[in-house]
Design an enzyme around this catalytic site. Sequence first.
Site, PDB file in Angstrom:
ATOM      1  N   HIS A   6     -36.941 -28.582 -26.990  1.00 49.67           N
ATOM      2  CA  HIS A   6     -35.365 -28.897 -26.249  1.00 49.67           C
ATOM      3  C   HIS A   6     -34.659 -28.347 -26.368  1.00 49.67           C
ATOM      4  O   HIS A   6     -34.829 -27.834 -27.992  1.00 49.67           O
ATOM      5  CB  HIS A   6     -35.926 -30.524 -26.710  1.00 49.67           C
ATOM      6  CG  HIS A   6     -36.773 -31.359 -25.946  1.00 49.67           C
ATOM      7  ND1 HIS A   6     -36.847 -33.244 -25.618  1.00 49.67           N
ATOM      8  CD2 HIS A   6     -38.641 -30.631 -25.203  1.00 49.67           C
ATOM      9  CE1 HIS A   6     -38.233 -33.397 -25.092  1.00 49.67           C
ATOM     10  NE2 HIS A   6     -39.018 -32.391 -24.745  1.00 49.67           N
ATOM     11  N   CYS A  17     -35.359 -36.196 -29.770  1.00 49.26           N
ATOM     12  CA  CYS A  17     -33.750 -35.395 -30.473  1.00 49.26           C
ATOM     13  C   CYS A  17     -32.861 -36.186 -30.438  1.00 49.26           C
ATOM     14  O   CYS A  17     -32.842 -36.592 -31.839  1.00 49.26           O
ATOM     15  CB  CYS A  17     -33.113 -34.672 -28.309  1.00 49.26           C
ATOM     16  SG  CYS A  17     -34.508 -33.259 -27.842  1.00 49.26           S
ATOM     17  N   GLU A  23     -32.078 -29.404 -27.418  1.00 46.02           N
ATOM     18  CA  GLU A  23     -31.288 -30.419 -28.934  1.00 46.02           C
ATOM     19  C   GLU A  23     -32.323 -30.019 -30.311  1.00 46.02           C
ATOM     20  O   GLU A  23     -30.812 -29.212 -31.140  1.00 46.02           O
ATOM     21  CB  GLU A  23     -31.252 -31.389 -28.594  1.00 46.02           C
ATOM     22  CG  GLU A  23     -30.496 -32.437 -27.131  1.00 46.02           C
ATOM     23  CD  GLU A  23     -31.342 -32.719 -26.496  1.00 46.02           C
ATOM     24  OE1 GLU A  23     -31.474 -33.074 -25.510  1.00 46.02           O
ATOM     25  OE2 GLU A  23     -32.176 -31.428 -26.053  1.00 46.02           O
ATOM     26  N   CYS A  63     -33.410 -37.749 -25.879  1.00 45.21           N
ATOM     27  CA  CYS A  63     -34.819 -38.061 -25.617  1.00 45.21           C
ATOM     28  C   CYS A  63     -34.931 -38.797 -26.732  1.00 45.21           C
ATOM     29  O   CYS A  63     -33.843 -38.822 -27.871  1.00 45.21           O
ATOM     30  CB  CYS A  63     -35.826 -37.695 -25.102  1.00 45.21           C
ATOM     31  SG  CYS A  63     -36.443 -35.765 -26.553  1.00 45.21           S
TER      32      CYS A  63
END
Length: 150
Positions: A52, A85, A54, A82
């Site tokens: 992801h 993260c 992040e 999410c």
Amino acid sequence: MNDRDYMRLALHEANAALATGDVPIGAVAVHDGVVIGRGRNRREADHDATAHAEMLALREASAALGRWRLDDVTLYCTLEPCAMCAGAMVLARLPRLVYAAVDLKAGMAGSIHDLLRHPQLNHRVDVQGGLLAEEAGALLRSFFDNLRGE
């Protein structure tokens, strides 16, 4: 530079994710006014569920500073984080998150749950949402509209 400028850099990362067929989400980590980490979704490109934007920006920031504790870093991302993260942000002791669009399906900064400010955790992140939300949301909607059209 200000919050809006950093979010524009995150949006640039989000746009770059499109080239690999990834969901257009981007992030930048800033320390003392300098971008020390960048990330864009790379789940499709890397075949990695944890890639992801992040997570990648946080990893780069840790590498740049030579430490896991990011207690003086601000993270800018184009979508509300999410659970994975948000958990990483808490564990990294991130003091501040600025995000653009809310995520009503997986958001952990207040939409579904607020992991970042949960009172039972040993660290809480200061959260500001909605910065350039229309721009980030339009990018995401366009991506998913195109995906559904195929």
